[in-house]
Design an enzyme around this catalytic site. Structure first.
Site, PDB file in Angstrom:
ATOM      1  N   LYS A 138      -6.058  -6.116   0.932  1.00 37.77           N
ATOM      2  CA  LYS A 138      -7.219  -6.491   1.763  1.00 37.77           C
ATOM      3  C   LYS A 138      -8.580  -5.852   1.172  1.00 37.77           C
ATOM      4  O   LYS A 138      -8.532  -4.639   0.901  1.00 37.77           O
ATOM      5  CB  LYS A 138      -6.873  -6.253   3.345  1.00 37.77           C
ATOM      6  CG  LYS A 138      -5.991  -7.034   3.624  1.00 37.77           C
ATOM      7  CD  LYS A 138      -5.808  -6.901   5.261  1.00 37.77           C
ATOM      8  CE  LYS A 138      -4.742  -7.545   5.613  1.00 37.77           C
ATOM      9  NZ  LYS A 138      -3.404  -7.030   5.332  1.00 37.77           N
ATOM     10  N   ASP A 142      -7.998 -11.182   1.382  1.00 34.54           N
ATOM     11  CA  ASP A 142      -6.719 -10.766   1.060  1.00 34.54           C
ATOM     12  C   ASP A 142      -6.626 -11.309  -0.145  1.00 34.54           C
ATOM     13  O   ASP A 142      -6.671 -12.270  -0.354  1.00 34.54           O
ATOM     14  CB  ASP A 142      -5.441 -11.010   1.925  1.00 34.54           C
ATOM     15  CG  ASP A 142      -4.408 -10.018   1.878  1.00 34.54           C
ATOM     16  OD1 ASP A 142      -4.350  -9.228   1.080  1.00 34.54           O
ATOM     17  OD2 ASP A 142      -3.766 -10.017   3.162  1.00 34.54           O
ATOM     18  N   TYR A 161       0.852  -1.270   0.076  1.00 33.01           N
ATOM     19  CA  TYR A 161      -0.126   0.116   0.089  1.00 33.01           C
ATOM     20  C   TYR A 161       0.841   1.089   0.034  1.00 33.01           C
ATOM     21  O   TYR A 161       2.004   1.012   0.390  1.00 33.01           O
ATOM     22  CB  TYR A 161      -0.793  -0.165   1.227  1.00 33.01           C
ATOM     23  CG  TYR A 161      -1.728  -1.363   1.432  1.00 33.01           C
ATOM     24  CD1 TYR A 161      -3.000  -1.329   0.690  1.00 33.01           C
ATOM     25  CD2 TYR A 161      -1.640  -2.057   2.440  1.00 33.01           C
ATOM     26  CE1 TYR A 161      -3.676  -2.389   0.765  1.00 33.01           C
ATOM     27  CE2 TYR A 161      -2.428  -3.211   2.444  1.00 33.01           C
ATOM     28  CZ  TYR A 161      -3.549  -3.281   1.908  1.00 33.01           C
ATOM     29  OH  TYR A 161      -4.527  -4.405   1.974  1.00 33.01           O
ATOM     30  N   ASP A 183      -6.238 -17.470   3.885  1.00 33.62           N
ATOM     31  CA  ASP A 183      -5.629 -17.463   2.472  1.00 33.62           C
ATOM     32  C   ASP A 183      -5.438 -18.752   1.863  1.00 33.62           C
ATOM     33  O   ASP A 183      -5.193 -19.675   2.620  1.00 33.62           O
ATOM     34  CB  ASP A 183      -4.240 -16.607   2.733  1.00 33.62           C
ATOM     35  CG  ASP A 183      -4.778 -14.980   3.180  1.00 33.62           C
ATOM     36  OD1 ASP A 183      -5.272 -14.581   2.646  1.00 33.62           O
ATOM     37  OD2 ASP A 183      -3.551 -14.887   4.116  1.00 33.62           O
TER      38      ASP A 183
HETATM   39  C1  LIG Z   1      -2.370  -6.271   6.001  1.00 29.17           C
HETATM   40  C2  LIG Z   1      -1.448  -5.724   5.440  1.00 29.17           C
HETATM   41  C3  LIG Z   1      -1.056  -4.234   5.885  1.00 29.17           C
HETATM   42  C4  LIG Z   1      -1.920  -3.534   6.868  1.00 29.17           C
HETATM   43  O1  LIG Z   1      -3.197  -3.471   6.279  1.00 29.17           O
HETATM   44  P1  LIG Z   1      -4.424  -2.664   7.271  1.00 29.17           P
HETATM   45  O2  LIG Z   1      -5.609  -2.691   6.469  1.00 29.17           O
HETATM   46  O3  LIG Z   1      -3.943  -1.070   7.293  1.00 29.17           O
HETATM   47  O4  LIG Z   1      -4.509  -3.164   8.754  1.00 29.17           O
HETATM   48  C5  LIG Z   1      -0.022  -3.584   5.091  1.00 29.17           C
HETATM   49  N1  LIG Z   1       0.805  -4.249   4.393  1.00 29.17           N
HETATM   50  C6  LIG Z   1       0.604  -5.429   3.914  1.00 29.17           C
HETATM   51  C7  LIG Z   1       1.500  -6.004   3.003  1.00 29.17           C
HETATM   52  C8  LIG Z   1      -0.364  -6.236   4.407  1.00 29.17           C
HETATM   53  O5  LIG Z   1      -0.739  -7.474   4.028  1.00 29.17           O
END
Ligand SMILES: *Cc1c(COP(=O)(O)O)cnc(C)c1O
Ligand code: SF4
Length: 346
Positions: free
Chosen positions: A315, A308, A92, A271
């Site tokens: 997600k 996911d 992200y 997953d």
């Molecule tokens: C789950 C995850 C996050 C955090 O996700 P939030 O929805 O902000 O809790 C960040 N990076 C990765 C790669 C993830 O799998």
């Protein structure tokens, strides 16, 4: 001198012979599974197993089915492909997962990082340094999630040192720790550890409980120590077949979590990871649980239900649909008891 290396829980169960001291098992195939995916069960967690095959047993004891169905991928979420440095997943824009330990107090059989957990992967200080350098070089990162493995398997000094370096980076606004330790090795949570973590506020800790039988006086004490120094506690539960794929078990778990000061954050749909297919349930099961929770328990107890996406899509929260029909400014909405109401829209 700063002590080096991980926090060790020497008396954990790691072999079939040790396990046989506690349970009558004749399952020689456990060894075959352990060869591929190591076993580790803390004495605390072992003491919570009530009988062969119960929900806690399933999470901790190797199962021959882990070696089946190899069509599932080791890393369906493309974590490795989204790792600009070996220990850091950047999916992200504003946040990263920083894998600071390969060790856990217990190896959960359903783990989505089965491919690396408990392996003696090189976890040199230089790879931690590289992760920190990456965070420093990327201004858009405002949230750093320490994960692993379990970050609390590091000793206090090592953890302190990592937190200190992250905290020095101006653009990092918050730090999160993901740890199952309050559940599986609650005695690791000490006043000293809490004092170490609190220096780096704002810092959040998401823990991981999957079954109401995991909530014990020891875990309650561990969570109190953390909450008392102002660390907000959340929980990431994994939906697991034969463990918690029932509305009543989930309801009890969520209610018990808020009683030990932990706010349910996510229920993760399992997953599609190789070695875990026997834990998978249909999405419909998760939606039914969510629908049951809504209205029947405090809103405070209700987490979001997440899938996911494969290939690093990220997600997505899944929701129940309460709008039965819509006609321009008139909606027919279903409540938690299944009754229909007309709602006048603006
Ligand atoms: C789950 C995850 C996050 C955090 O996700 P939030 O929805 O902000 O809790 C960040 N990076 C990765 C790669 C993830 O799998
Ligand atoms: S504690 Fe977390 S990372 Fe470790 S084995 Fe369990 S699910 Fe996997």
């Amino acid at each position: 001198m700063m002590p080096k290396g991980p926090y060790i829980n020497h008396n954990s169960i790691t072999s079939r012979i040790q396990l046989a001291e506690h349970f009558s098992i004749d399952e020689n195939h456990i060894d075959r599974v352990i060869e591929k995916y190591p076993m580790k069960i803390t004495p605390h967690y072992l003491s919570l197993i009530k009988k062969h095959g119960d929900g806690l047993w399933k999470q901790a004891v190797p199962d021959i089915r882990e070696l089946e169905n190899s069509s599932l991928k080791d890393d369906p979420l493309y974590e490795e492909l989204q790792s600009p440095t070996p220990n850091l997943i950047h999916r992200y824009p504003d946040r990263v997962v920083f894998l600071v330990s390969n060790q856990c107090a217990m190896y959960c059989r359903y783990c989505m990082r089965k491919r690396r957990i408990g392996r003696h992967l090189p976890q040199h200080e230089s790879s931690i340094e590289k992760g920190i350098a990456y965070i420093r070089d990327h201004q858009q990162i405002r949230d750093v999630i320490l994960s692993g493995g379990d970050p609390l398997m590091l000793n206090d000094n090592t953890l302190d040192n990592i937190l200190k370096q992250i905290k020095k980076i101006q653009h990092v606004e918050i730090i999160r720790i993901h740890s199952r330790i309050p559940c599986v090795l609650p005695q690791r949570i000490t006043d000293d550890l809490a004092e170490t973590i609190r220096k780096y506020h704002p810092i959040y800790l998401n823990t991981h409980f999957n079954h109401p039988d995991e909530i014990t006086p020891e875990s309650q004490r561990a969570c109190s120590i953390l909450a008392d120094v102002g660390i907000p506690l959340g929980c990431q539960t994994v939906l697991l077949k034969g463990v918690n794929d029932s509305p009543h078990i989930m309801k009890e778990l969520m209610r018990k979590l808020v009683q030990i000061r932990v706010k349910p954050y996510y229920i993760h749909h399992p997953d599609p990871v190789q070695g875990t297919h026997h834990f998978r349930v249909p999405i419909q099961t998760g939606l039914k649980i969510l629908e049951y929770l809504q209205g029947n328990i405090s809103g405070l107890c209700i987490p979001r239900y997440m899938i996911d996406l494969p290939k690093g899509g990220g997600k997505v929260p899944l929701q129940c649909n309460y709008i039965d029909q819509s006609n321009h400014d008139r909606h027919i909405v279903r409540n938690y008891r299944g009754e229909l109401f007309e709602y006048p829209d603006a």
